[in-house]
Write an enzyme that holds these catalytic residues in place. Structure first.
Site, PDB file in Angstrom:
ATOM      1  N   ASN A 156      -1.326  -2.388  13.361  1.00  0.00           N
ATOM      2  CA  ASN A 156      -2.878  -2.085  13.529  1.00  0.00           C
ATOM      3  C   ASN A 156      -3.139  -0.834  14.190  1.00  0.00           C
ATOM      4  O   ASN A 156      -4.019  -0.179  13.890  1.00  0.00           O
ATOM      5  CB  ASN A 156      -3.418  -3.432  14.060  1.00  0.00           C
ATOM      6  CG  ASN A 156      -3.260  -4.459  12.994  1.00  0.00           C
ATOM      7  OD1 ASN A 156      -2.766  -4.340  11.872  1.00  0.00           O
ATOM      8  ND2 ASN A 156      -3.638  -5.689  13.714  1.00  0.00           N
ATOM      9  N   GLU A 178     -20.401  22.921 -13.045  1.00  0.00           N
ATOM     10  CA  GLU A 178     -20.754  21.499 -13.499  1.00  0.00           C
ATOM     11  C   GLU A 178     -19.845  20.513 -13.160  1.00  0.00           C
ATOM     12  O   GLU A 178     -20.274  19.393 -12.664  1.00  0.00           O
ATOM     13  CB  GLU A 178     -20.587  21.784 -15.171  1.00  0.00           C
ATOM     14  CG  GLU A 178     -21.665  22.574 -15.872  1.00  0.00           C
ATOM     15  CD  GLU A 178     -21.432  22.702 -17.382  1.00  0.00           C
ATOM     16  OE1 GLU A 178     -21.902  21.759 -18.148  1.00  0.00           O
ATOM     17  OE2 GLU A 178     -20.822  23.444 -17.706  1.00  0.00           O
ATOM     18  N   LYS A 188      -8.287   3.576   2.702  1.00  0.00           N
ATOM     19  CA  LYS A 188      -7.466   4.970   2.267  1.00  0.00           C
ATOM     20  C   LYS A 188      -7.982   5.565   0.986  1.00  0.00           C
ATOM     21  O   LYS A 188      -7.892   6.929   1.243  1.00  0.00           O
ATOM     22  CB  LYS A 188      -5.840   4.474   2.377  1.00  0.00           C
ATOM     23  CG  LYS A 188      -5.642   4.327   4.005  1.00  0.00           C
ATOM     24  CD  LYS A 188      -4.116   3.565   3.876  1.00  0.00           C
ATOM     25  CE  LYS A 188      -4.177   2.890   5.255  1.00  0.00           C
ATOM     26  NZ  LYS A 188      -5.053   1.821   5.337  1.00  0.00           N
ATOM     27  N   ASN A 247     -18.830  28.539 -20.924  1.00  0.00           N
ATOM     28  CA  ASN A 247     -19.685  27.360 -20.297  1.00  0.00           C
ATOM     29  C   ASN A 247     -19.328  27.541 -18.798  1.00  0.00           C
ATOM     30  O   ASN A 247     -18.196  27.796 -18.261  1.00  0.00           O
ATOM     31  CB  ASN A 247     -18.997  26.019 -20.578  1.00  0.00           C
ATOM     32  CG  ASN A 247     -19.471  26.043 -22.198  1.00  0.00           C
ATOM     33  OD1 ASN A 247     -20.638  26.499 -22.607  1.00  0.00           O
ATOM     34  ND2 ASN A 247     -18.749  25.392 -23.194  1.00  0.00           N
ATOM     35  N   TYR A 301      -8.746  -6.466  13.592  1.00  0.00           N
ATOM     36  CA  TYR A 301      -8.341  -5.930  12.229  1.00  0.00           C
ATOM     37  C   TYR A 301      -8.501  -7.073  11.373  1.00  0.00           C
ATOM     38  O   TYR A 301      -8.050  -8.201  11.415  1.00  0.00           O
ATOM     39  CB  TYR A 301      -6.862  -5.558  12.363  1.00  0.00           C
ATOM     40  CG  TYR A 301      -6.101  -5.062  11.127  1.00  0.00           C
ATOM     41  CD1 TYR A 301      -6.520  -3.805  10.736  1.00  0.00           C
ATOM     42  CD2 TYR A 301      -5.679  -6.014  10.407  1.00  0.00           C
ATOM     43  CE1 TYR A 301      -6.040  -3.337   9.448  1.00  0.00           C
ATOM     44  CE2 TYR A 301      -5.039  -5.749   9.045  1.00  0.00           C
ATOM     45  CZ  TYR A 301      -5.224  -4.153   8.797  1.00  0.00           C
ATOM     46  OH  TYR A 301      -4.558  -4.055   7.470  1.00  0.00           O
ATOM     47  N   GLN A 356      -7.214  -2.017   4.614  1.00  0.00           N
ATOM     48  CA  GLN A 356      -6.126  -1.128   3.824  1.00  0.00           C
ATOM     49  C   GLN A 356      -6.981  -0.561   2.727  1.00  0.00           C
ATOM     50  O   GLN A 356      -6.352   0.589   2.377  1.00  0.00           O
ATOM     51  CB  GLN A 356      -5.218  -2.253   3.458  1.00  0.00           C
ATOM     52  CG  GLN A 356      -3.918  -1.507   2.505  1.00  0.00           C
ATOM     53  CD  GLN A 356      -2.867  -2.387   2.318  1.00  0.00           C
ATOM     54  OE1 GLN A 356      -2.151  -2.708   3.401  1.00  0.00           O
ATOM     55  NE2 GLN A 356      -2.435  -2.863   1.220  1.00  0.00           N
ATOM     56  N   THR A 359     -40.891  27.100  -6.936  1.00  0.00           N
ATOM     57  CA  THR A 359     -41.145  25.525  -6.252  1.00  0.00           C
ATOM     58  C   THR A 359     -41.439  24.811  -7.638  1.00  0.00           C
ATOM     59  O   THR A 359     -42.115  25.275  -8.664  1.00  0.00           O
ATOM     60  CB  THR A 359     -42.387  25.358  -5.385  1.00  0.00           C
ATOM     61  OG1 THR A 359     -43.623  25.907  -6.119  1.00  0.00           O
ATOM     62  CG2 THR A 359     -42.088  26.265  -4.200  1.00  0.00           C
ATOM     63  N   HIS A 360     -41.039  23.618  -7.858  1.00  0.00           N
ATOM     64  CA  HIS A 360     -40.805  22.749  -9.042  1.00  0.00           C
ATOM     65  C   HIS A 360     -40.328  23.489 -10.315  1.00  0.00           C
ATOM     66  O   HIS A 360     -40.856  23.358 -11.421  1.00  0.00           O
ATOM     67  CB  HIS A 360     -42.499  22.459  -9.409  1.00  0.00           C
ATOM     68  CG  HIS A 360     -43.372  21.988  -8.183  1.00  0.00           C
ATOM     69  ND1 HIS A 360     -43.364  20.698  -7.900  1.00  0.00           N
ATOM     70  CD2 HIS A 360     -44.187  22.793  -7.470  1.00  0.00           C
ATOM     71  CE1 HIS A 360     -44.015  20.460  -6.902  1.00  0.00           C
ATOM     72  NE2 HIS A 360     -44.573  21.844  -6.426  1.00  0.00           N
ATOM     73  N   SER A 407       0.768  -1.141  -0.063  1.00  0.00           N
ATOM     74  CA  SER A 407       0.089  -0.012   0.107  1.00  0.00           C
ATOM     75  C   SER A 407       0.956   1.185  -0.102  1.00  0.00           C
ATOM     76  O   SER A 407       0.383   2.567   0.021  1.00  0.00           O
ATOM     77  CB  SER A 407      -1.042  -0.107   1.453  1.00  0.00           C
ATOM     78  OG  SER A 407      -0.090  -0.040   2.306  1.00  0.00           O
ATOM     79  N   SER A 415     -15.580  26.862 -25.708  1.00  0.00           N
ATOM     80  CA  SER A 415     -15.904  26.078 -26.671  1.00  0.00           C
ATOM     81  C   SER A 415     -14.895  25.815 -27.870  1.00  0.00           C
ATOM     82  O   SER A 415     -14.468  26.922 -28.300  1.00  0.00           O
ATOM     83  CB  SER A 415     -17.212  25.814 -27.187  1.00  0.00           C
ATOM     84  OG  SER A 415     -17.220  25.008 -28.360  1.00  0.00           O
ATOM     85  N   LYS A 431     -19.364  30.507 -26.879  1.00  0.00           N
ATOM     86  CA  LYS A 431     -19.798  29.675 -25.542  1.00  0.00           C
ATOM     87  C   LYS A 431     -18.873  30.407 -24.494  1.00  0.00           C
ATOM     88  O   LYS A 431     -17.574  30.495 -24.777  1.00  0.00           O
ATOM     89  CB  LYS A 431     -19.481  28.412 -25.952  1.00  0.00           C
ATOM     90  CG  LYS A 431     -20.557  27.619 -26.795  1.00  0.00           C
ATOM     91  CD  LYS A 431     -21.992  27.655 -26.389  1.00  0.00           C
ATOM     92  CE  LYS A 431     -22.291  26.698 -25.075  1.00  0.00           C
ATOM     93  NZ  LYS A 431     -22.338  25.451 -25.483  1.00  0.00           N
TER      94      LYS A 431
HETATM   95  N1  ARG Z   1      -0.975  -1.476   5.468  1.00  0.00           N
HETATM   96  C1  ARG Z   1      -2.065  -1.727   6.543  1.00  0.00           C
HETATM   97  C2  ARG Z   1      -3.526  -1.079   6.550  1.00  0.00           C
HETATM   98  O1  ARG Z   1      -3.458  -0.014   5.876  1.00  0.00           O
HETATM   99  C3  ARG Z   1      -1.473  -1.485   7.950  1.00  0.00           C
HETATM  100  C4  ARG Z   1      -1.847  -2.587   9.077  1.00  0.00           C
HETATM  101  C5  ARG Z   1      -1.408  -3.784   8.608  1.00  0.00           C
HETATM  102  N2  ARG Z   1      -1.588  -4.797   9.600  1.00  0.00           N
HETATM  103  C6  ARG Z   1      -1.657  -6.283   9.357  1.00  0.00           C
HETATM  104  N3  ARG Z   1      -1.894  -7.086  10.304  1.00  0.00           N
HETATM  105  N4  ARG Z   1      -1.405  -6.665   8.012  1.00  0.00           N
HETATM  106  O2  ARG Z   1      -4.396  -1.289   7.077  1.00  0.00           O
END
Ligand code: ARG
Length: 468
Positions: A120, A300, A335, A295, A327, A332, A165-166, A33, A287, A293
């Site tokens: 974790n 938008e 994110k 825009n 966990y 992961q 309204t509407h 990651s 445009s 134009k």
């Molecule tokens: N990269 C992991 C995450 O974003 C970190 C935690 C990983 N923990 C594990 N037991 N593999 O969640």
């Protein structure tokens, strides 16, 4: 920077003993990651400093070890900032990249940093620190937008436009009143984000992998050092739930939904058919084929980007759904949606905070639009009620008058008194002032109404709430 190639240190450096063969090269990339969670690097370093200080205070690390950890982290922070840091796929994520680099830099003390900690509780802490900062930045941009909207509202407490309204002309309102409606939506968004910030502001550090740690840690200390209001109360929950990220995304989705409604109105109002506002050229594009134009791309695009934030909310809800304690690696996946919610929301707020105060209302054309569509018909009904009719009867009388006007291609206020009296004999000369647009808005003179005096004081009150 790592390109994900496989000629770097093998995973077995990090979890050594148990494995008989190195991780498959694709699996290594698949489970890594670091390409995206490096956005957490500064928060990770901050968390590590607090953890090391706490381990030192309770006697698990020596002062010297703590000092060299901090020195190593200083170097790493600089390397990351200047894009000199060698991110390695074999080190999987931001946490292990930083830790392994630390050990390269300072030796054995680096290996001790992870005492009493797990990735974790580390990642749960990092995301909370990240999101707390993100919410603060979002609240700053939101406040800037609200401030611009309220100022524009105060300047337009007399600018009459049709209320809809509407999307059909309903009753006249003043433009400032419409803008203050936007502010109400945004003020609730501010409240939701602030609530979310308050709820997420607890420190998971010390939960370790899931059950806590055998070391004599001081969780109050790490929580206080990192500016959290308290340590979290349950180690299993601390490392597993991402409800705070979901809650944030829900608040962001609602905020974006509000921005999309405002966008829609800006798009409509800036069309040649409405012609209620001018959006400055710097917020518009042309445009490639139609030379005439201009825009409204910014509103938008904000309207369109609402879709991705809504999508991320559903992604995060689905990610969390049915996960057993504690966990799981699923997390992961929290994110990228979260980061995109933050980035998208911030960009959209920034664009709006710059653009909205710069729009020019076109008072004449708003007024003209309010004159068509019998916007003061309700005022005539209310007038008849004041003269003694029941509202339903008044409604019927005015309905007939409007039908007559439609056939005669007239407006109510253009009818001669005699014609009006033909619909009901209580109608007198004083009817004409209530049929004007100014009379209509001024008459709605109560808390929350569109009377210019009410709008002026509502704008003052809104500004005061903003400054609290
Ligand atoms: N990269 C992991 C995450 O974003 C970190 C935690 C990983 N923990 C594990 N037991 N593999 O969640």
């Amino acid at each position: 920077m790592s390109d994900g190639s496989d000629n770097q240190s093998s995973t077995s450096d990090l979890w050594g003993g148990r494995f008989n063969e190195p991780t498959d090269a694709f699996v290594q990339r698949f489970t890594a990651s670091h390409t995206f969670d490096r956005a957490l690097a500064s928060h990770d370093i901050r968390g590590s400093r607090a953890h090391a200080a706490m381990l030192t205070a309770v006697g698990v690390l020596s002062e010297d070890e703590c000092e060299s950890i901090n020195r190593g982290l200083d170097i790493i922070a600089k390397e990351i900032e200047s894009s000199q840091f060698d991110w390695q796929v074999a080190r999987e994520d931001v946490h292990m990249n930083i830790e392994a680099r630390l050990t390269e830099l300072i030796g054995d003390a680096g290996k001790k940093l992870h005492t009493g900690r797990s990735r974790n509780d580390q990642v749960a802490t990092d995301i909370r620190l990240y999101l707390r900062d993100a919410i603060d930045r979002i609240l700053g941009e939101l406040t800037r937008l609200q401030s611009g909207i309220i100022d524009l509202a105060a300047e337009n407490s007399d600018t009459i436009m049709p209320g809809f309204t509407h999307l059909q002309v309903a009753q006249p309102v003043v433009f400032g009143h419409h803008l203050l409606a936007w502010n109400e939506m945004l003020e609730r968004d501010f409240g939701r984000l602030s609530d979310c910030r308050q709820r997420l502001n607890e420190c998971p550090l010390g939960a370790a992998a899931l059950a806590g740690t055998t070391f004599p840690i001081d969780r109050e200390m790490t929580a206080a050092t990192l500016g959290f209001s308290a340590p979290t109360r349950n180690s299993l929950d601390s490392v597993s739930d991402r409800d705070f990220a979901i809650e944030f995304s829900a608040a962001a989705a609602l905020l974006m939904t509000h921005l999309s409604r405002m966008s829609e109105e800006l798009v409509i109002w800036s069309s040649a058919q409405f012609d209620f506002i001018d959006i400055p050229d710097r917020f518009c594009t042309g445009s490639s084929i139609m030379p005439q134009k201009k825009n409204p791309d910014v509103p938008e695009l904000v309207r369109g980007k609402t879709g991705r934030v809504n999508g991320h909310l559903v992604a995060l809800l689905t990610l969390m759904k049915s996960q057993p304690l504690a966990y799981n690696k699923d997390n992961q996946e929290d994110k990228e949606p979260l980061f995109d919610c933050v980035g998208t929301t911030l960009d959209c707020l920034r664009a709006f905070a710059d653009m909205v105060p710069a729009i020019t209302p076109k008072a004449e054309s708003m007024r003209r639009a309010a004159l068509v569509g019998f916007a003061t018909a309700t005022d005539l009904a209310d007038y008849l009620v004041r003269k003694g009719l029941a509202f339903r009867d008044a409604h019927e009388v005015v309905g007939k008058a409007v039908a007559h006007c439609v056939n005669a291609n007239s407006t109510l206020e253009a009818l001669p008194l005699e014609t009006l009296r033909g619909f009901h004999s209580v109608i007198a000369e004083d009817v004409f002032e209530i049929l004007t647009l100014e009379g209509s808005v001024a008459a709605r003179d109560h808390l929350g109404g569109t009377a210019p005096a009410q709008v002026r004081s509502a704008a003052v009150a809104a500004k005061q709430r903003l400054q609290r």
